[in-house]
Motif scaffolding. Sequence first.
Motif, PDB file in Angstrom:
ATOM      1  N   ALA A  47      -6.964 -15.766 -36.568  1.00  0.00           N
ATOM      2  CA  ALA A  47      -6.528 -14.626 -37.362  1.00  0.00           C
ATOM      3  C   ALA A  47      -5.718 -15.029 -38.584  1.00  0.00           C
ATOM      4  O   ALA A  47      -5.464 -14.209 -39.450  1.00  0.00           O
ATOM      5  CB  ALA A  47      -5.707 -13.675 -36.499  1.00  0.00           C
ATOM      6  N   ARG A  48      -5.336 -16.281 -38.676  1.00  0.00           N
ATOM      7  CA  ARG A  48      -4.570 -16.740 -39.825  1.00  0.00           C
ATOM      8  C   ARG A  48      -5.463 -17.163 -40.982  1.00  0.00           C
ATOM      9  O   ARG A  48      -4.977 -17.528 -42.036  1.00  0.00           O
ATOM     10  CB  ARG A  48      -3.677 -17.898 -39.413  1.00  0.00           C
ATOM     11  CG  ARG A  48      -2.596 -17.470 -38.439  1.00  0.00           C
ATOM     12  CD  ARG A  48      -1.724 -18.605 -38.054  1.00  0.00           C
ATOM     13  NE  ARG A  48      -1.026 -19.109 -39.239  1.00  0.00           N
ATOM     14  CZ  ARG A  48      -0.301 -20.186 -39.245  1.00  0.00           C
ATOM     15  NH1 ARG A  48      -0.190 -20.900 -38.149  1.00  0.00           N
ATOM     16  NH2 ARG A  48       0.314 -20.583 -40.322  1.00  0.00           N
ATOM     17  N   GLY A  49      -6.778 -17.121 -40.802  1.00  0.00           N
ATOM     18  CA  GLY A  49      -7.707 -17.530 -41.850  1.00  0.00           C
ATOM     19  C   GLY A  49      -7.742 -16.543 -43.001  1.00  0.00           C
ATOM     20  O   GLY A  49      -7.154 -15.465 -42.970  1.00  0.00           O
ATOM     21  N   LEU A  50      -8.466 -16.911 -44.031  1.00  0.00           N
ATOM     22  CA  LEU A  50      -8.544 -16.074 -45.220  1.00  0.00           C
ATOM     23  C   LEU A  50      -9.519 -14.916 -45.052  1.00  0.00           C
ATOM     24  O   LEU A  50      -9.378 -13.900 -45.708  1.00  0.00           O
ATOM     25  CB  LEU A  50      -8.956 -16.929 -46.424  1.00  0.00           C
ATOM     26  CG  LEU A  50      -7.947 -18.013 -46.823  1.00  0.00           C
ATOM     27  CD1 LEU A  50      -8.511 -18.855 -47.958  1.00  0.00           C
ATOM     28  CD2 LEU A  50      -6.631 -17.389 -47.228  1.00  0.00           C
ATOM     29  N   GLU A  51     -10.518 -15.088 -44.233  1.00  0.00           N
ATOM     30  CA  GLU A  51     -11.512 -14.040 -44.053  1.00  0.00           C
ATOM     31  C   GLU A  51     -11.128 -13.141 -42.885  1.00  0.00           C
ATOM     32  O   GLU A  51     -10.658 -13.598 -41.859  1.00  0.00           O
ATOM     33  CB  GLU A  51     -12.885 -14.647 -43.783  1.00  0.00           C
ATOM     34  CG  GLU A  51     -13.435 -15.436 -44.947  1.00  0.00           C
ATOM     35  CD  GLU A  51     -14.812 -15.985 -44.657  1.00  0.00           C
ATOM     36  OE1 GLU A  51     -15.411 -15.581 -43.646  1.00  0.00           O
ATOM     37  OE2 GLU A  51     -15.267 -16.811 -45.431  1.00  0.00           O
ATOM     38  N   PHE A  52     -11.366 -11.855 -43.049  1.00  0.00           N
ATOM     39  CA  PHE A  52     -11.089 -10.879 -42.000  1.00  0.00           C
ATOM     40  C   PHE A  52     -12.309 -10.780 -41.092  1.00  0.00           C
ATOM     41  O   PHE A  52     -13.428 -10.659 -41.563  1.00  0.00           O
ATOM     42  CB  PHE A  52     -10.800  -9.511 -42.606  1.00  0.00           C
ATOM     43  CG  PHE A  52     -10.579  -8.438 -41.587  1.00  0.00           C
ATOM     44  CD1 PHE A  52      -9.379  -8.358 -40.915  1.00  0.00           C
ATOM     45  CD2 PHE A  52     -11.578  -7.548 -41.272  1.00  0.00           C
ATOM     46  CE1 PHE A  52      -9.164  -7.381 -39.977  1.00  0.00           C
ATOM     47  CE2 PHE A  52     -11.377  -6.571 -40.328  1.00  0.00           C
ATOM     48  CZ  PHE A  52     -10.162  -6.484 -39.683  1.00  0.00           C
ATOM     49  N   GLU A  53     -12.090 -10.844 -39.804  1.00  0.00           N
ATOM     50  CA  GLU A  53     -13.172 -10.688 -38.838  1.00  0.00           C
ATOM     51  C   GLU A  53     -12.764  -9.632 -37.823  1.00  0.00           C
ATOM     52  O   GLU A  53     -11.629  -9.597 -37.357  1.00  0.00           O
ATOM     53  CB  GLU A  53     -13.468 -12.008 -38.138  1.00  0.00           C
ATOM     54  CG  GLU A  53     -14.033 -13.050 -39.080  1.00  0.00           C
ATOM     55  CD  GLU A  53     -14.448 -14.308 -38.353  1.00  0.00           C
ATOM     56  OE1 GLU A  53     -14.813 -14.214 -37.165  1.00  0.00           O
ATOM     57  OE2 GLU A  53     -14.380 -15.379 -38.963  1.00  0.00           O
ATOM     58  N   TRP A  54     -13.691  -8.797 -37.477  1.00  0.00           N
ATOM     59  CA  TRP A  54     -13.441  -7.696 -36.556  1.00  0.00           C
ATOM     60  C   TRP A  54     -13.225  -8.160 -35.123  1.00  0.00           C
ATOM     61  O   TRP A  54     -12.685  -7.417 -34.313  1.00  0.00           O
ATOM     62  CB  TRP A  54     -14.592  -6.695 -36.606  1.00  0.00           C
ATOM     63  CG  TRP A  54     -14.536  -5.848 -37.822  1.00  0.00           C
ATOM     64  CD1 TRP A  54     -15.272  -6.013 -38.953  1.00  0.00           C
ATOM     65  CD2 TRP A  54     -13.689  -4.735 -38.050  1.00  0.00           C
ATOM     66  NE1 TRP A  54     -14.937  -5.077 -39.888  1.00  0.00           N
ATOM     67  CE2 TRP A  54     -13.951  -4.259 -39.345  1.00  0.00           C
ATOM     68  CE3 TRP A  54     -12.716  -4.091 -37.303  1.00  0.00           C
ATOM     69  CZ2 TRP A  54     -13.296  -3.180 -39.891  1.00  0.00           C
ATOM     70  CZ3 TRP A  54     -12.066  -3.011 -37.855  1.00  0.00           C
ATOM     71  CH2 TRP A  54     -12.355  -2.568 -39.132  1.00  0.00           C
TER      72      TRP A  54
END
Length: 71
Positions: A47-54
Amino acid sequence: FDIIGMFLLFHWNYVSGDVDSRVLGLGLGWSIAESLVSRLAPMWVGARGLEFEWKYIQMAIVSNVNMVRFL
């Protein structure tokens, strides 16, 4: 460890409260421990990455549903 913890919780007079509050505390503690052990590392890393994932929102919702189920 789970069975030993339950035994100590219900047989020691050191822990105050009636049986209902002890059972509620046991269920809440169990659900929090299960959530931390199974979901903390993927949420922390992913969740700390740059892309949002559901899938991280879905993991959070499933964690809340499991807490209600354990209680």
